[in-house]
Design a protein around this motif. Structure first.
Motif, short mmCIF file in Angstrom:
data_model
loop_
_atom_site.label_atom_id
_atom_site.label_comp_id
_atom_site.label_asym_id
_atom_site.label_seq_id
_atom_site.Cartn_x
_atom_site.Cartn_y
_atom_site.Cartn_z
N CYS A 12 0.83 -1.21 0.00
CA CYS A 12 0.00 0.00 0.00
C CYS A 12 0.86 1.26 0.00
N VAL A 13 1.91 1.26 0.79
CA VAL A 13 2.81 2.41 0.83
C VAL A 13 3.53 2.56 -0.51
N ALA A 19 1.56 6.76 -6.67
CA ALA A 19 0.60 7.85 -6.89
C ALA A 19 1.31 9.20 -6.80
N LEU A 20 2.15 9.36 -5.79
CA LEU A 20 2.88 10.61 -5.61
C LEU A 20 3.73 10.92 -6.84
N TRP A 21 4.46 9.92 -7.34
CA TRP A 21 5.31 10.13 -8.51
C TRP A 21 4.49 10.48 -9.74
N ALA A 22 3.25 10.01 -9.80
CA ALA A 22 2.37 10.30 -10.93
C ALA A 22 1.68 11.66 -10.79
N GLY A 23 1.88 12.33 -9.64
CA GLY A 23 1.27 13.64 -9.43
C GLY A 23 -0.01 13.60 -8.62
N ASP A 24 -0.32 12.44 -8.05
CA ASP A 24 -1.54 12.29 -7.26
C ASP A 24 -1.24 12.26 -5.77
N GLU A 25 -2.30 12.46 -4.99
CA GLU A 25 -2.16 12.34 -3.54
C GLU A 25 -1.73 10.92 -3.19
N PRO A 26 -0.85 10.76 -2.20
CA PRO A 26 -0.25 9.45 -1.91
C PRO A 26 -1.14 8.52 -1.09
N PHE A 27 -1.98 7.78 -1.80
CA PHE A 27 -2.80 6.75 -1.17
C PHE A 27 -2.72 5.49 -2.03
N GLY A 28 -2.64 4.34 -1.38
CA GLY A 28 -2.66 3.07 -2.08
C GLY A 28 -3.39 2.03 -1.25
N SER A 29 -4.06 1.09 -1.93
CA SER A 29 -4.86 0.08 -1.24
C SER A 29 -4.79 -1.26 -1.96
N VAL A 30 -4.97 -2.32 -1.16
CA VAL A 30 -4.92 -3.69 -1.66
C VAL A 30 -6.11 -4.45 -1.09
N LEU A 31 -6.77 -5.25 -1.93
CA LEU A 31 -7.87 -6.11 -1.51
C LEU A 31 -7.37 -7.54 -1.47
N ALA A 40 -6.92 -7.50 -5.88
CA ALA A 40 -6.87 -6.26 -6.65
C ALA A 40 -6.10 -5.23 -5.85
N GLU A 41 -5.60 -4.24 -6.56
CA GLU A 41 -4.91 -3.12 -5.90
C GLU A 41 -5.11 -1.88 -6.75
N ASP A 42 -4.95 -0.74 -6.11
CA ASP A 42 -5.08 0.52 -6.83
C ASP A 42 -4.38 1.62 -6.04
N ARG A 43 -4.20 2.75 -6.71
CA ARG A 43 -3.62 3.93 -6.10
C ARG A 43 -4.52 5.12 -6.39
N ASN A 44 -4.29 6.19 -5.69
CA ASN A 44 -5.08 7.40 -5.88
C ASN A 44 -4.86 7.93 -7.29
N THR A 77 -10.29 -8.60 3.13
CA THR A 77 -9.70 -7.51 3.90
C THR A 77 -9.17 -6.45 2.95
N VAL A 78 -9.43 -5.19 3.27
CA VAL A 78 -8.83 -4.08 2.54
C VAL A 78 -7.69 -3.54 3.40
N PHE A 79 -6.50 -3.54 2.83
CA PHE A 79 -5.33 -2.93 3.44
C PHE A 79 -5.13 -1.60 2.73
N THR A 80 -4.78 -0.56 3.47
CA THR A 80 -4.66 0.75 2.85
C THR A 80 -3.64 1.62 3.59
N SER A 81 -3.04 2.52 2.84
CA SER A 81 -2.03 3.39 3.43
C SER A 81 -2.65 4.40 4.39
N GLY A 82 -3.90 4.79 4.14
CA GLY A 82 -4.57 5.76 4.98
C GLY A 82 -6.01 5.35 5.25
N GLU A 83 -6.48 5.65 6.44
CA GLU A 83 -7.86 5.33 6.81
C GLU A 83 -8.83 5.90 5.78
N HIS A 84 -9.86 5.15 5.48
CA HIS A 84 -10.87 5.55 4.50
C HIS A 84 -11.50 6.90 4.86
N CYS A 85 -11.75 7.71 3.85
CA CYS A 85 -12.57 8.90 4.04
C CYS A 85 -14.02 8.43 4.18
#
Length: 160
Positions: A12-13, A19-31, A40-44, A77-85
């Protein structure tokens, strides 16, 4: 760090840094499925995608709704770099996903962003369990929170 979650949270980190390198806010998650398979996985993608709903947690909830049975979703389980909004927590709850494990909390993020002089969020900071009361939630994970903080500092400062 909790052993079972370590590699997933580290991923996730990594996704948050991508995401940060792509210009997005740094969030990442894994299912992850109940048997430990990464599904599955994705980034902001909010900044580069131009859509404020392109959070990785929301994307994983939508993926799960399309690709998993209700029983599989509740056991995942969803693992994520930051708590869900609140938006992502609601999607998680509506889809019926299981446990969430996060590296850093929404309260930590709000404090960090204020410290860095970032604009205040248009959405109230709420713990996941205020949105989905009966959900099993674990976090923050102190061993990774400092790394996540540094990614957000770099984003606010204007770059990867």
């Amino acid at each position: 760090m909790i052993g079972e979650a370590e590699s997933e949270l580290r991923r996730c980190v990594e996704l948050a840094e991508e995401a940060l390198w792509a210009g997005d806010e740094p969030f990442g998650s894994v299912l992850v499925a109940s048997d430990g398979r990464r599904l599955a996985e994705d980034r902001n993608r909010v900044v580069t995608g131009g859509d404020a709903t392109l959070h990785p947690e929301f994307a994983l909830a939508r993926w799960a709704a399309t690709n998993l049975s209700p029983a599989e979703r509740s056991a995942a389980t969803v693992f994520t770099s930051g708590e869900h909004c609140p938006m992502c927590a609601a999607a998680h709850g509506w889809v019926g996903l299981g446990r969430i494990v996060y590296a850093s909390s929404a309260a930590q993020l709000a404090d960090w962003l204020a410290e860095f002089g970032a604009a205040e969020s248009p959405v109230r900071v709420l713990p996941i369990t205020q949105v989905v009361p009966d959900l099993v939630v674990e976090g923050p994970i102190d061993e990774l929170a400092d790394e996540v903080r540094e990614l957000h500092r770099r984003f606010v400062a204007g770059g990867g």
